[in-house]
Design a protein around this motif. Structure first.
Motif, PDB file in Angstrom:
ATOM      1  N   MET A 117       0.837  -1.200   0.000  1.00 13.10           N
ATOM      2  CA  MET A 117       0.000   0.000   0.000  1.00 13.10           C
ATOM      3  C   MET A 117       0.872   1.250   0.000  1.00 13.10           C
ATOM      4  O   MET A 117       1.855   1.318   0.740  1.00 13.10           O
ATOM      5  CB  MET A 117      -0.887  -0.024   1.253  1.00 13.10           C
ATOM      6  N   PHE A 118       0.527   2.225  -0.855  1.00 14.37           N
ATOM      7  CA  PHE A 118       1.227   3.501  -0.806  1.00 14.37           C
ATOM      8  C   PHE A 118       0.339   4.619  -1.334  1.00 14.37           C
ATOM      9  O   PHE A 118      -0.523   4.411  -2.171  1.00 14.37           O
ATOM     10  CB  PHE A 118       2.548   3.460  -1.593  1.00 14.37           C
ATOM     11  N   ASN A 119       0.569   5.818  -0.797  1.00 15.68           N
ATOM     12  CA  ASN A 119      -0.126   7.020  -1.263  1.00 15.68           C
ATOM     13  C   ASN A 119       0.635   7.663  -2.409  1.00 15.68           C
ATOM     14  O   ASN A 119       1.855   7.582  -2.484  1.00 15.68           O
ATOM     15  CB  ASN A 119      -0.224   8.066  -0.153  1.00 15.68           C
ATOM     16  N   ILE A 120      -0.099   8.335  -3.280  1.00 21.05           N
ATOM     17  CA  ILE A 120       0.496   9.289  -4.198  1.00 21.05           C
ATOM     18  C   ILE A 120       0.083  10.655  -3.664  1.00 21.05           C
ATOM     19  O   ILE A 120      -1.111  10.981  -3.659  1.00 21.05           O
ATOM     20  CB  ILE A 120      -0.004   9.100  -5.638  1.00 21.05           C
ATOM     21  N   PRO A 121       1.042  11.455  -3.161  1.00 21.74           N
ATOM     22  CA  PRO A 121       0.680  12.752  -2.576  1.00 21.74           C
ATOM     23  C   PRO A 121      -0.163  13.596  -3.524  1.00 21.74           C
ATOM     24  O   PRO A 121       0.104  13.662  -4.726  1.00 21.74           O
ATOM     25  CB  PRO A 121       2.052  13.397  -2.307  1.00 21.74           C
ATOM     26  N   ARG A 122      -1.176  14.228  -3.007  1.00 21.56           N
ATOM     27  CA  ARG A 122      -2.170  14.946  -3.812  1.00 21.56           C
ATOM     28  C   ARG A 122      -1.566  16.075  -4.634  1.00 21.56           C
ATOM     29  O   ARG A 122      -2.091  16.444  -5.688  1.00 21.56           O
ATOM     30  CB  ARG A 122      -3.271  15.504  -2.919  1.00 21.56           C
ATOM     31  N   ASP A 123      -0.439  16.667  -4.164  1.00 15.37           N
ATOM     32  CA  ASP A 123       0.179  17.791  -4.869  1.00 15.37           C
ATOM     33  C   ASP A 123       1.241  17.352  -5.872  1.00 15.37           C
ATOM     34  O   ASP A 123       1.946  18.204  -6.434  1.00 15.37           O
ATOM     35  CB  ASP A 123       0.804  18.760  -3.857  1.00 15.37           C
ATOM     36  N   THR A 124       1.372  16.040  -6.081  1.00 15.46           N
ATOM     37  CA  THR A 124       2.392  15.541  -6.998  1.00 15.46           C
ATOM     38  C   THR A 124       2.193  16.128  -8.396  1.00 15.46           C
ATOM     39  O   THR A 124       1.102  16.041  -8.969  1.00 15.46           O
ATOM     40  CB  THR A 124       2.341  14.011  -7.072  1.00 15.46           C
ATOM     41  N   ARG A 125       3.253  16.715  -8.940  1.00 14.03           N
ATOM     42  CA  ARG A 125       3.179  17.308 -10.283  1.00 14.03           C
ATOM     43  C   ARG A 125       3.497  16.226 -11.316  1.00 14.03           C
ATOM     44  O   ARG A 125       4.544  15.579 -11.270  1.00 14.03           O
ATOM     45  CB  ARG A 125       4.149  18.473 -10.421  1.00 14.03           C
ATOM     46  N   THR A 126       2.591  16.050 -12.264  1.00 19.84           N
ATOM     47  CA  THR A 126       2.767  15.055 -13.313  1.00 19.84           C
ATOM     48  C   THR A 126       1.874  15.413 -14.489  1.00 19.84           C
ATOM     49  O   THR A 126       1.011  16.293 -14.384  1.00 19.84           O
ATOM     50  CB  THR A 126       2.435  13.641 -12.794  1.00 19.84           C
ATOM     51  N   GLU A 127       2.052  14.715 -15.586  1.00 18.90           N
ATOM     52  CA  GLU A 127       1.184  14.938 -16.747  1.00 18.90           C
ATOM     53  C   GLU A 127      -0.193  14.345 -16.493  1.00 18.90           C
ATOM     54  O   GLU A 127      -0.315  13.195 -16.060  1.00 18.90           O
ATOM     55  CB  GLU A 127       1.792  14.301 -17.997  1.00 18.90           C
ATOM     56  N   LEU A 128      -1.226  15.123 -16.762  1.00 17.67           N
ATOM     57  CA  LEU A 128      -2.595  14.629 -16.655  1.00 17.67           C
ATOM     58  C   LEU A 128      -2.969  14.055 -18.022  1.00 17.67           C
ATOM     59  O   LEU A 128      -3.123  14.790 -18.994  1.00 17.67           O
ATOM     60  CB  LEU A 128      -3.567  15.750 -16.266  1.00 17.67           C
ATOM     61  N   ILE A 137      -1.622  16.012  -9.381  1.00 21.42           N
ATOM     62  CA  ILE A 137      -2.251  14.757  -9.784  1.00 21.42           C
ATOM     63  C   ILE A 137      -3.692  14.663  -9.304  1.00 21.42           C
ATOM     64  O   ILE A 137      -4.538  14.038  -9.960  1.00 21.42           O
ATOM     65  CB  ILE A 137      -1.420  13.549  -9.287  1.00 21.42           C
ATOM     66  N   ASN A 138      -4.021  15.313  -8.182  1.00 24.65           N
ATOM     67  CA  ASN A 138      -5.399  15.216  -7.695  1.00 24.65           C
ATOM     68  C   ASN A 138      -6.375  16.038  -8.534  1.00 24.65           C
ATOM     69  O   ASN A 138      -7.586  15.872  -8.433  1.00 24.65           O
ATOM     70  CB  ASN A 138      -5.484  15.609  -6.218  1.00 24.65           C
ATOM     71  N   THR A 286       3.726  -1.041   3.778  1.00 25.19           N
ATOM     72  CA  THR A 286       3.511   0.300   3.246  1.00 25.19           C
ATOM     73  C   THR A 286       4.848   0.901   2.818  1.00 25.19           C
ATOM     74  O   THR A 286       5.882   0.634   3.435  1.00 25.19           O
ATOM     75  CB  THR A 286       2.858   1.231   4.287  1.00 25.19           C
ATOM     76  N   VAL A 287       4.804   1.674   1.749  1.00 24.89           N
ATOM     77  CA  VAL A 287       5.989   2.394   1.289  1.00 24.89           C
ATOM     78  C   VAL A 287       5.598   3.850   1.057  1.00 24.89           C
ATOM     79  O   VAL A 287       4.408   4.178   1.018  1.00 24.89           O
ATOM     80  CB  VAL A 287       6.570   1.789  -0.014  1.00 24.89           C
ATOM     81  N   GLU A 288       6.583   4.686   0.913  1.00 22.99           N
ATOM     82  CA  GLU A 288       6.332   6.115   0.764  1.00 22.99           C
ATOM     83  C   GLU A 288       7.073   6.652  -0.453  1.00 22.99           C
ATOM     84  O   GLU A 288       8.247   6.323  -0.667  1.00 22.99           O
ATOM     85  CB  GLU A 288       6.808   6.840   2.018  1.00 22.99           C
ATOM     86  N   LEU A 289       6.395   7.447  -1.261  1.00 21.82           N
ATOM     87  CA  LEU A 289       7.039   8.087  -2.404  1.00 21.82           C
ATOM     88  C   LEU A 289       7.907   9.237  -1.909  1.00 21.82           C
ATOM     89  O   LEU A 289       7.410  10.158  -1.260  1.00 21.82           O
ATOM     90  CB  LEU A 289       5.989   8.625  -3.387  1.00 21.82           C
ATOM     91  N   LYS A 290       9.177   9.164  -2.247  1.00 24.64           N
ATOM     92  CA  LYS A 290      10.107  10.202  -1.816  1.00 24.64           C
ATOM     93  C   LYS A 290      10.159  11.304  -2.865  1.00 24.64           C
ATOM     94  O   LYS A 290      10.157  11.037  -4.069  1.00 24.64           O
ATOM     95  CB  LYS A 290      11.495   9.605  -1.612  1.00 24.64           C
TER      96      LYS A 290
END
Length: 328
Positions: A117-128, A137-138, A286-290
């Motif tokens: 299980m891991f979260n993708i932080p809501r403010d992560t900048r990526t291509e939509l 990303i949110n 659980t892991v965390e995106l750094k």
């Protein structure tokens, strides 16, 4: 004669119990099926992004498979095939399509009896994907709903998502109450929305759990700290739902779920998960995106570099393809 009469009474009572149990089972089955149909919303995907041809062995779509609007439904969940799920906690407001306040990826490996299980932080900048631009990303949910959210997450991870579960955050509180509350180990003493959350083990009701899940500005780790609390809550809700006590409360839980949850997991697949897979999951890692936070034109974003995305991609593959799971 008296002995025969007693036997008739005992047999009659046994028959009544059997009929009653059968009727109750049929009633619960019907309630479950009705709720599952209310929750079921298959997705019609937007233009597919680029997914590498990596065989995941998942229950649903493998990487590189046809994921257009006319793509076939995912294969059935089974006890032998691993699969991935994107959980979207959506904060919807009046006259607003809402945003995915929470994005959690689950990798379930039934054969290994484990879940990653891991979260993708809501403010992560990526291509939509489908939007043709980079953003938080949110925001994918606001622009393209579940479809764009899934495609964007698949592109971000370079890995397919087999299923989705969308939950209204306000309904989250009701679900916590229905499973009998949740117990968490709180790493941080804080106050939020009129609630005091002491450090240590806490038993939370629905309203408290929602506040516990939302606080981030007073957390030294910001969104990462909130993500960790959300993962812990989800783990506890899942554990409570598949427990014996949770199954006894199945009817109100299912009725509430039918109102608050949308998913492309079918009734049969839900049954398989609740009765066969869920109770056999003995390990959840659980892991965390750094990454790092920075601003562009005054707007805050969370940046995850290609090396970190590749690390998470490889963890997913390892978990889905092997029977012994030990993520670092």
């Amino acid at each position: 004669m008296k002995r025969w009469l007693k036997m008739k009474i005992v047999l009659g009572a046994a028959a009544l119990l059997f009929v009653g149990a059968a009727a109750y089972t049929a009633y619960m089955y019907h309630s479950f099926k009705t709720a599952a149909h209310a929750m079921y919303h298959p997705r019609s995907l937007v233009q597919p992004g680029v997914i590498s041809a990596v065989a995941t062995g998942g229950a649903g779509r493998s990487a590189g498979a046809d994921t257009g609007p006319n793509a076939p439904n995912p294969a059935a969940i089974s006890q032998s095939k691993p699969f991935t799920v994107l959980v979207l906690g959506v904060d919807q407001r009046p006259h607003d399509s809402g945003r995915s306040d929470t994005m959690i990826v689950l990798s379930v490996n039934p054969a290994a009896g484990s879940m990653l299980m891991f979260n993708i932080p809501r403010d992560t900048r990526t291509e939509l994907i489908g939007r043709g631009r980079e953003d938080k990303i949110n925001h994918a949910f606001a622009f393209g709903g579940v479809d764009m959210s899934i495609r964007t997450v698949e592109h971000f991870l370079n890995h397919p998502i087999d299923y989705y579960v969308q939950m209204n955050m306000e309904g989250f509180a009701k679900m916590v109450d229905l499973v009998g509350g949740v117990t968490v180990n709180n790493p941080l003493d804080f106050q939020y929305e009129g609630h005091h959350f002491a450090q240590g083990n806490l038993t939370l009701n629905g309203t408290e759990a929602l506040a516990y899940a939302r606080m981030r500005f007073d957390d030294p780790r910001g969104d990462l700290g909130r993500n960790a609390r959300q993962r812990e809550l989800l783990k506890q809700i899942l554990a409570q739902s598949v427990s014996k006590e949770g199954l006894l409360r199945a009817k109100p839980i299912l009725e509430a779920a039918g109102e608050q949850i949308r998913t492309d997991i079918t009734f049969d697949d839900m049954t398989t998960f609740l009765t066969r897979i869920g109770p056999s999951l003995k390990q959840t890692d659980t892991v965390e995106l750094k990454g790092h936070g920075s601003k562009i034109n005054g707007v805050y974003y969370y940046f995850v570099d290609d090396q970190e995305r590749q690390r998470i991609h490889e963890l997913l593959e390892k978990h889905l393809l092997t029977t012994a799971v030990s993520p670092n």
